[in-house]
Scaffold this active site. Sequence first.
Site, PDB file in Angstrom:
ATOM      1  N   LYS A  73       0.836  -1.215   0.000  1.00  9.53           N
ATOM      2  CA  LYS A  73       0.000   0.000   0.000  1.00  9.53           C
ATOM      3  C   LYS A  73       0.860   1.250   0.000  1.00  9.53           C
ATOM      4  CE  LYS A  73      -3.610   0.360   2.625  1.00  9.53           C
ATOM      5  NZ  LYS A  73      -4.352   0.290   3.909  1.00  9.53           N
TER       6      LYS A  73
HETATM    7  O1  LIG Z   1      -6.454  -0.811   2.929  1.00  2.00           O
HETATM    8  C1  LIG Z   1      -7.228   0.079   3.073  1.00  2.00           C
HETATM    9  C2  LIG Z   1      -7.409   0.902   1.924  1.00  2.00           C
HETATM   10  O2  LIG Z   1      -6.676   0.385   0.918  1.00  2.00           O
HETATM   11  C3  LIG Z   1      -7.938   0.218   4.342  1.00  2.00           C
HETATM   12  O3  LIG Z   1      -7.273  -0.544   5.317  1.00  2.00           O
HETATM   13  C4  LIG Z   1      -8.086   1.635   4.804  1.00  2.00           C
HETATM   14  O4  LIG Z   1      -6.884   2.082   5.296  1.00  2.00           O
HETATM   15  C5  LIG Z   1      -9.184   1.661   5.817  1.00  2.00           C
HETATM   16  O5  LIG Z   1     -10.348   1.287   5.180  1.00  2.00           O
HETATM   17  C6  LIG Z   1      -9.402   2.968   6.394  1.00  2.00           C
HETATM   18  O6  LIG Z   1      -8.244   3.496   6.927  1.00  2.00           O
HETATM   19  C7  LIG Z   1     -10.413   2.912   7.479  1.00  2.00           C
HETATM   20  O7  LIG Z   1     -10.836   4.189   7.632  1.00  2.00           O
HETATM   21  P1  LIG Z   1     -11.840   4.635   8.774  1.00  2.00           P
HETATM   22  O8  LIG Z   1     -12.923   3.628   8.813  1.00  2.00           O
HETATM   23  O9  LIG Z   1     -11.018   4.687   9.997  1.00  2.00           O
HETATM   24  O10 LIG Z   1     -12.270   5.971   8.309  1.00  2.00           O
END
Ligand SMILES: O=C(CO)[C@@H](O)[C@H](O)[C@H](O)[C@H](O)COP(=O)(O)O
Length: 943
Positions: free
Chosen positions: A138
Amino acid sequence: MNPLKTLHAEQDQAVWLDFVARGFVQEGGLKRLVDEDGLRGVTSNPAIFEKAIGHSDEYDDALKAAGDERVIDLYEGLAIADIQAAADVLRPVYEASGGQDGFVSLEVSPYLALDTAETLDEARRLHKAVARDNLMVKVPATPQGIPAIRDLTADGININVTLLFAQGAYEQVANAYIEGLEKFAARGGDVGRVASVASFFVSRIDAAVDKLLDETIAAANDPDEKAALEGLKGKVAIANAKLAYQRYKRLFAGERWQTLSAKGAHPQRLLWASTGTKNKAYSDVLYVEELIGPNTVNTIPPATMDAFRDHGKVRASLEEGVDEAERVLAHLAKAGIDLDAVARQLVEEGVQLFVDAADKVLGAVAGKRQTFLAAGLDRQALALGSLDAPVKTAIETWRKDGLVRRLWQRDAQVWSGADEAQWLGWLTIVEDEAKKAAEYAAFSAEVKQEGFTDAVVLGMGGSSLGPEVLAETYGHQPGFPRLRILDSTDPDEVRAVEAAVNLERTLFIVASKSGSTLEPNVFRDYFLGRMRDVVGPDKAGRHFVAVTDPGSAMEKAAKDDGFRRIFYGVKQIGGRYSVLSAFGLVPAAAMGLDVAAFLASARTMVRSCGSDVPPDLNPGVQLGLAMGTAATEEGRDKVTLIASPGIDTFGAWAEQLIAESTGKEGKGLIPIDNEPLAAPAAYGKDRFFVYLRLDEGADPAQDAAVKALEEAGHPVVRIALASKSSLPQEFFRFEIATAVAGAVLGINPFDQPDVEASKIKTRELFSAAEKDGALPAETPVAEDDGFALYTDAANADALRKAGAGSDPESWIKAQVGRVGAGDYVALLAYVTRNPEHLKPLQEARVALRETQHVATCAEFGPRFLHSTGQAYKGGPDSGVFLQITSEAPDLAIPGRSLGFATVIAAQARGDFGVLSERGRRALRVHIKGDVAKGLDRLKSALS
Ligand SMILES: O=C(CO)[C@@H](O)[C@H](O)[C@H](O)[C@H](O)COP(=O)(O)O
Ligand SMILES: O=C[C@H](O)COP(=O)(O)O
């Protein structure tokens, strides 16, 4: 069918899980989701690992087994193992999908999100370390991340582009992917096996926009407009995602894409991230139900996944209401809410949130590492009283600004922006020297084999104080020479060393970084001359080794004189930071210490203070912030060092480090070493205590006194050593701490302008004396049979006004009368350093502290010139100085027309000259005849 399964079966949308944790994977939880829900991938991020590692004991066994590793390596070891385990569970999905699904994502360090080159290196490193085909690395879609995304794709690495919020950024990301694929194809790569996703964050947009809408609604007057704006709430994120999907369809169509497609390339799928509902008023499956479309991914947090499994409804929602989505965004713009600006802010905040999470997880790992190292790491406890809050603030500032990392990256802006970057070689010296451990062991064996009974270090300050701590702390090692130190030009001290050793069986270690310091050069001349007399000119050199920086005059002379060996220091390390380099290790090896074990102990602290350890868990940084903040916030600038018997000479090394590093430009910390302990009332509000306690052999009286100080509200830092063998840790802790305190004070902790000034003055005086046959005569301001007193005109004037008359005592009293609150008194004695002379000086300190309520120092010249002398001249103007000189019978130096008595006299005068130039309150008391008697008289006058 289970609605989660239906998403893929009927709508061609892959369900990924936005979560990972050790037990969950190990105990089959992940496999169950794959089998029962048709799960097709996993994403992780620093916040997810923070939850997994920071809030459970699932990782404790692995951390215990790993032991003393760098914190970042420990963390990465855990994270990589989890990612590998998850990747292995998903491998069948990967295989079945022809390498297009079944991925597990691992994010590059958020600390690098704003640096293209470092992101590239890190992504490549992680790709290699995880070594699984179904890994996605990522990379955040920051402006600096986008070129890295292109280049990594060009390497054929699968990338998950994260932190996407805006249409514009998305377009750049998709183009970077296409360009990367074109490059990969041009290099002959198989584009058909590259996969990528672009992670559009959803719920965070609503959270931010809804807040702005509420503000706009509150400010609006028209009820219809208010209602219309109300209707936008919870709609914008989905509208934004829908339009991104339309853009996706356009981007992955057309001629350019067709060329790649013909080669087997797959479009970069859109992935919906941040899909857990944050606003309880909305449906708990909102960001799943409304974003269902073909060839997309939704990475869903566990709770949302449970909710969707339970009551989610599947329909092809992504292509519904595209016009409405346009209208939502147009309305938003009309209402004055700039979605691009919101997106920019969310990227910034997103990076910071992941930085915060990384700080937390590294802190958690660092904390566990400390716990599991147990007695293997010296413990530190701070009881700061009223300083607690400002130190906490400083710690948070250091965390937020990434200052620990910047310090390790050698960023001079951490300090004064001068040449600090060139003086940070000590940060990595332990690892570097550890590679030479076998060489030191061989030298040790050679010294033993030769049957030397004594090894004498000839050096000053940074070149002698570290070895002195080793000699005093570890004592004589059977079968090895006894380590002695000569760091005084007092003729009696030189004679005493000569009398104590058998020259025929003595090894001299001439230590000088610069090679140009007067004292080691004259010591060398003297003992080389004596050795030639005793063993003959041919063999004399075999009794000498040099430790010096490459290219110094000392190196050349050592070669000319046939020294047994020359060891080299590192130019990027100043003397006072050099104990863990050859300057400490050569004497250590000579006295028979195990250098490898010594460095291993130091390394434990190096790792504990690493760039990857956040300030609140970083013992060196914490100590430095406490010392620095104590001075700047509460004027507690007298760092009072207390140490258990057995390690009590550490203070003389630490005082040099602290004073010479921080005491300049009118600022600084004044170390107070070896001052007899007293009840709390004896101390002013300018004190900051550091207690180094040796568990084996601690002094109960010291324990009680320190406890009383703490209870009385004085700030106290306790450092506990399980045994003497962990003392090397303290060298590094104090080095980091001093550098950090220097940053708090805003000075350059690596120069010593005022030490240099007095070295120059001394050299000038001595050369002139050699030419003229003697130092110039001086006129005392007062004199009798026992004392002659000297000072400069300004000081004389002030002292006369304060009552100084014709007798010496009146001058001494007037000088003491100049002491005010927050000042310190320093007794600077150019006399033979021995217990008999120290005693009256120590008694005088106690008396002064009792009557004047101030901190006191007792230092022996000339050694303090290379140490605390910097702070006395360049530090805060709070010192009141009594220089003490004496008359020892001279001792000739071969090749010089004048002997040691003139050297030490020149040094005292040079020192006084610079104190005068700096406008310091200074008076010189010259003792005629018997020194001990003179010191007793002085003590009475001071009492
Ligand atoms: O891998 C990803 C996106 O590629 C996810 O892990 C992403 O970082 C997460 O969906 C987010 O960070 C979660 O966001 P939130 O629910 O804390 O707003
Ligand atoms: O602290 C350093 C002393 O001034 C000695 O310097 P040197 O190692 O260059 O001789």
